[in-house]
Design a protein around this motif. Structure first.
Motif, PDB file in Angstrom:
ATOM      1  N   ILE A  27     -86.787  42.456 -42.284  1.00  0.00           N
ATOM      2  CA  ILE A  27     -88.096  42.056 -42.835  1.00  0.00           C
ATOM      3  C   ILE A  27     -87.980  41.888 -44.354  1.00  0.00           C
ATOM      4  O   ILE A  27     -88.477  40.915 -44.928  1.00  0.00           O
ATOM      5  CB  ILE A  27     -89.169  43.132 -42.492  1.00  0.00           C
ATOM      6  N   GLY A  28     -87.284  42.833 -44.992  1.00  0.00           N
ATOM      7  CA  GLY A  28     -87.114  42.775 -46.448  1.00  0.00           C
ATOM      8  C   GLY A  28     -86.361  41.513 -46.867  1.00  0.00           C
ATOM      9  O   GLY A  28     -86.748  40.831 -47.825  1.00  0.00           O
ATOM     10  N   ILE A  29     -85.293  41.189 -46.126  1.00  0.00           N
ATOM     11  CA  ILE A  29     -84.490  40.000 -46.469  1.00  0.00           C
ATOM     12  C   ILE A  29     -85.340  38.737 -46.287  1.00  0.00           C
ATOM     13  O   ILE A  29     -85.352  37.841 -47.138  1.00  0.00           O
ATOM     14  CB  ILE A  29     -83.214  39.947 -45.600  1.00  0.00           C
ATOM     15  N   ARG A  30     -86.083  38.716 -45.187  1.00  0.00           N
ATOM     16  CA  ARG A  30     -86.906  37.528 -44.912  1.00  0.00           C
ATOM     17  C   ARG A  30     -87.983  37.351 -45.986  1.00  0.00           C
ATOM     18  O   ARG A  30     -88.220  36.245 -46.469  1.00  0.00           O
ATOM     19  CB  ARG A  30     -87.534  37.676 -43.522  1.00  0.00           C
ATOM     20  N   GLY A  32     -87.781  38.464 -49.011  1.00  0.00           N
ATOM     21  CA  GLY A  32     -87.051  38.072 -50.227  1.00  0.00           C
ATOM     22  C   GLY A  32     -86.804  36.563 -50.249  1.00  0.00           C
ATOM     23  O   GLY A  32     -86.974  35.911 -51.281  1.00  0.00           O
ATOM     24  N   LEU A  33     -86.431  35.989 -49.103  1.00  0.00           N
ATOM     25  CA  LEU A  33     -86.190  34.539 -49.023  1.00  0.00           C
ATOM     26  C   LEU A  33     -87.482  33.759 -49.262  1.00  0.00           C
ATOM     27  O   LEU A  33     -87.496  32.720 -49.932  1.00  0.00           O
ATOM     28  CB  LEU A  33     -85.603  34.173 -47.646  1.00  0.00           C
ATOM     29  N   PHE A  34     -88.582  34.311 -48.717  1.00  0.00           N
ATOM     30  CA  PHE A  34     -89.889  33.666 -48.879  1.00  0.00           C
ATOM     31  C   PHE A  34     -90.275  33.633 -50.368  1.00  0.00           C
ATOM     32  O   PHE A  34     -90.654  32.578 -50.902  1.00  0.00           O
ATOM     33  CB  PHE A  34     -90.943  34.432 -48.063  1.00  0.00           C
ATOM     34  N   VAL A  35     -90.153  34.788 -51.036  1.00  0.00           N
ATOM     35  CA  VAL A  35     -90.532  34.873 -52.455  1.00  0.00           C
ATOM     36  C   VAL A  35     -89.590  34.003 -53.294  1.00  0.00           C
ATOM     37  O   VAL A  35     -90.011  33.318 -54.228  1.00  0.00           O
ATOM     38  CB  VAL A  35     -90.512  36.349 -52.922  1.00  0.00           C
ATOM     39  N   ASN A  36     -88.304  34.007 -52.903  1.00  0.00           N
ATOM     40  CA  ASN A  36     -87.328  33.203 -53.632  1.00  0.00           C
ATOM     41  C   ASN A  36     -87.672  31.707 -53.564  1.00  0.00           C
ATOM     42  O   ASN A  36     -87.509  30.972 -54.538  1.00  0.00           O
ATOM     43  CB  ASN A  36     -85.942  33.479 -53.050  1.00  0.00           C
ATOM     44  N   ALA A  37     -88.193  31.297 -52.392  1.00  0.00           N
ATOM     45  CA  ALA A  37     -88.587  29.890 -52.234  1.00  0.00           C
ATOM     46  C   ALA A  37     -89.703  29.546 -53.217  1.00  0.00           C
ATOM     47  O   ALA A  37     -89.675  28.500 -53.872  1.00  0.00           O
ATOM     48  CB  ALA A  37     -89.040  29.639 -50.792  1.00  0.00           C
ATOM     49  N   VAL A  38     -90.682  30.467 -53.327  1.00  0.00           N
ATOM     50  CA  VAL A  38     -91.786  30.224 -54.273  1.00  0.00           C
ATOM     51  C   VAL A  38     -91.237  30.177 -55.699  1.00  0.00           C
ATOM     52  O   VAL A  38     -91.556  29.261 -56.468  1.00  0.00           O
ATOM     53  CB  VAL A  38     -92.857  31.342 -54.163  1.00  0.00           C
ATOM     54  N   GLU A  39     -90.421  31.171 -56.025  1.00  0.00           N
ATOM     55  CA  GLU A  39     -89.941  31.291 -57.413  1.00  0.00           C
ATOM     56  C   GLU A  39     -89.024  30.128 -57.816  1.00  0.00           C
ATOM     57  O   GLU A  39     -88.920  29.795 -58.982  1.00  0.00           O
ATOM     58  CB  GLU A  39     -89.230  32.632 -57.605  1.00  0.00           C
ATOM     59  N   SER A  40     -88.345  29.540 -56.823  1.00  0.00           N
ATOM     60  CA  SER A  40     -87.452  28.429 -57.167  1.00  0.00           C
ATOM     61  C   SER A  40     -88.153  27.072 -57.059  1.00  0.00           C
ATOM     62  O   SER A  40     -87.518  26.028 -57.184  1.00  0.00           O
ATOM     63  CB  SER A  40     -86.208  28.464 -56.267  1.00  0.00           C
ATOM     64  N   PRO A  50     -93.017  37.595 -43.480  1.00  0.00           N
ATOM     65  CA  PRO A  50     -93.175  38.563 -42.386  1.00  0.00           C
ATOM     66  C   PRO A  50     -94.286  39.576 -42.704  1.00  0.00           C
ATOM     67  O   PRO A  50     -94.182  40.304 -43.688  1.00  0.00           O
ATOM     68  CB  PRO A  50     -91.809  39.261 -42.346  1.00  0.00           C
ATOM     69  N   PRO A  51     -95.345  39.646 -41.899  1.00  0.00           N
ATOM     70  CA  PRO A  51     -96.446  40.571 -42.194  1.00  0.00           C
ATOM     71  C   PRO A  51     -96.008  42.045 -42.227  1.00  0.00           C
ATOM     72  O   PRO A  51     -96.619  42.859 -42.909  1.00  0.00           O
ATOM     73  CB  PRO A  51     -97.420  40.340 -41.037  1.00  0.00           C
ATOM     74  N   GLY A  52     -94.921  42.387 -41.518  1.00  0.00           N
ATOM     75  CA  GLY A  52     -94.446  43.777 -41.474  1.00  0.00           C
ATOM     76  C   GLY A  52     -94.132  44.344 -42.843  1.00  0.00           C
ATOM     77  O   GLY A  52     -94.094  45.570 -43.018  1.00  0.00           O
ATOM     78  N   VAL A  53     -93.935  43.466 -43.845  1.00  0.00           N
ATOM     79  CA  VAL A  53     -93.629  43.936 -45.194  1.00  0.00           C
ATOM     80  C   VAL A  53     -94.780  44.786 -45.749  1.00  0.00           C
ATOM     81  O   VAL A  53     -94.590  45.628 -46.628  1.00  0.00           O
ATOM     82  CB  VAL A  53     -93.308  42.726 -46.106  1.00  0.00           C
ATOM     83  N   GLU A  54     -95.969  44.604 -45.183  1.00  0.00           N
ATOM     84  CA  GLU A  54     -97.136  45.344 -45.665  1.00  0.00           C
ATOM     85  C   GLU A  54     -97.081  46.835 -45.306  1.00  0.00           C
ATOM     86  O   GLU A  54     -97.887  47.629 -45.791  1.00  0.00           O
ATOM     87  CB  GLU A  54     -98.423  44.697 -45.135  1.00  0.00           C
ATOM     88  N   GLY A  55     -96.133  47.213 -44.467  1.00  0.00           N
ATOM     89  CA  GLY A  55     -95.927  48.631 -44.177  1.00  0.00           C
ATOM     90  C   GLY A  55     -95.518  49.412 -45.413  1.00  0.00           C
ATOM     91  O   GLY A  55     -95.604  50.639 -45.439  1.00  0.00           O
ATOM     92  N   LEU A 176     -91.404  44.273 -53.674  1.00  0.00           N
ATOM     93  CA  LEU A 176     -90.067  43.678 -53.531  1.00  0.00           C
ATOM     94  C   LEU A 176     -89.294  43.800 -54.855  1.00  0.00           C
ATOM     95  O   LEU A 176     -88.124  44.206 -54.869  1.00  0.00           O
ATOM     96  CB  LEU A 176     -90.191  42.208 -53.128  1.00  0.00           C
ATOM     97  N   HIS A 177     -89.973  43.482 -55.966  1.00  0.00           N
ATOM     98  CA  HIS A 177     -89.329  43.566 -57.281  1.00  0.00           C
ATOM     99  C   HIS A 177     -88.949  44.998 -57.628  1.00  0.00           C
ATOM    100  O   HIS A 177     -87.976  45.236 -58.342  1.00  0.00           O
ATOM    101  CB  HIS A 177     -90.252  42.995 -58.367  1.00  0.00           C
ATOM    102  N   PHE A 178     -89.724  45.964 -57.102  1.00  0.00           N
ATOM    103  CA  PHE A 178     -89.393  47.383 -57.331  1.00  0.00           C
ATOM    104  C   PHE A 178     -87.974  47.673 -56.836  1.00  0.00           C
ATOM    105  O   PHE A 178     -87.216  48.411 -57.457  1.00  0.00           O
ATOM    106  CB  PHE A 178     -90.422  48.261 -56.598  1.00  0.00           C
TER     107      PHE A 178
END
Ligand code: SF4
Ligand code: SF4
Length: 334
Positions: A27-30, A32-40, A50-55, A176-178
């Motif tokens: 979930i963390g890797i996925r 990370g890829l999502f945020v990386n897409a936005v940032e790039s 992945p909604p599970g990141v909200e855990g 994620l940045h933490f």
């Protein structure tokens, strides 16, 4: 019907813990890829968020819980945070603090650390009893602080102020940045905790985790408890010596402590047959050892499934919302 021997329950727990750990890492890797897409600057992400990141957002989940209790509505920005929070709380109400010893990735790493420590130093260490009791209260004090600040003191108007704000929207990105952009303080704190975990069993969970404190208090309502048959017990104390929470299992008819995580280590280490069992209070006949793990997994999956089925899983934020919000992250401190 005994489909699982008492000895093999430890192996099953380790398998469950590490499967869950790999799932969380995935979930963390996925994410990370999502945020990386936005940032790039990509026009569309390779993978969906992945909604599970909200855990990883339990404080926001507590705010969302109060908002739900007050308004009757689940806030749509990070609904999975509340669903996961409630699923874990339900697990504790029904099946002890089982999230800590069966699923929590931090619990899994803490356990791995003290096992490595035992291999390196030949033993684990125990703090003086007075210090152990004093430190154990720290997690309850932290919990009290969050409960007071959020559940008691936070005015109703402030709830929507927080949940509608950009800070809450990007709290998953900040989390994620933490992990991916650690400050020196974060590195020092995490290294210190890892070091202490090599010497002392479950140092973070035992002394500092306010989430675990909440689950421990909820777990006191659980019908499942470790029960000891004093007639068959020889008093060998293997159960107490093996218990990662340092509980005096050999002298309790029933282990009622909020520190019991339902790990079943005491049951596995008892040399006598049918003397120790994780047994619901209302069930007088003996319960096979596999029942508890099945209840643990079933409750978690059923609660998450209910959240998904009721459409309280996916965030209302779109990819374009993240494109607009992520550049603001460095400027959002509270
Ligand atoms: S009492 Fe048994 S189940 Fe509870 S924490 Fe100790 S070893 Fe685990
Ligand atoms: S390990 Fe079993 S026999 Fe030994 S003290 Fe504990 S409950 Fe009694």
């Amino acid at each position: 019907m005994n489909i699982l021997s008492t000895k093999s329950v430890s192996t099953v727990r380790i398998v469950v813990q590490w499967c869950f750990m790999f799932w969380v890492v995935g979930i963390g890797i996925r994410f990370g890829l999502f945020v990386n897409a936005v940032e790039s600057g990509a026009t569309a992400p390779l993978v969906s968020r992945p909604p599970g990141v909200e855990g990883f957002l339990p404080i926001g989940a507590l705010t969302s819980l109060k908002n739900w209790l007050v308004s009757g509505e689940i806030h749509p920005v990070h609904p999975a945070s509340l669903v996961i929070f409630l699923a874990i709380l339900l697990m504790s109400l029904l099946a002890k603090k089982s999230f800590c010893s069966w699923l929590c990735p931090v619990g899994t790493l803490s356990e791995a650390a003290y096992k490595i420590g035992t291999k390196l130093f030949g033993r684990n260490f125990r703090l003086w009893r007075w210090l152990d009791i004093a430190l154990r209260s720290v997690k309850y004090l932290l919990l009290l602080l969050f409960v007071k600040l959020i559940l008691i003191d936070m005015p109703t108007e402030a709830l929507s102020g927080f949940l509608d704000a950009p800070y809450w929207a990007v709290s998953d990105v900040k989390m994620l940045h933490f992990f991916t952009r650690m400050s020196v303080t974060t590195v020092v704190v995490l290294t210190s905790l890892t070091f202490l975990s090599l010497f002392y069993k479950n140092f973070w969970c035992r002394y500092l985790c306010p989430y675990g404190a909440l689950l421990g208090l909820a777990s006191m309502a659980s019908p499942f408890k470790i029960r000891r048959d004093s007639v068959g017990c020889t008093g060998c104390q293997r159960c107490s010596n093996a218990c990662p929470s340092g509980l005096p299992v050999h002298s309790c008819a029933t282990v009622s402590s909020p520190e019991c995580t339902g790990c079943l280590t005491c049951v596995v280490n008892c040399p006598e047959q049918n003397v120790l069992a994780m047994q619901p209070a209302f069930w007088k006949r003996s319960v096979p050892v596999w029942v508890f793990p099945v209840v643990v997994i079933f409750v978690f999956m059923a609660a998450i499934g209910a959240g998904m089925a009721s459409r309280h899983w996916h965030s209302s934020l779109s990819y374009s919302d993240y494109q607009r919000l992520i550049p603001l992250v460095p400027y959002l401190s509270h």
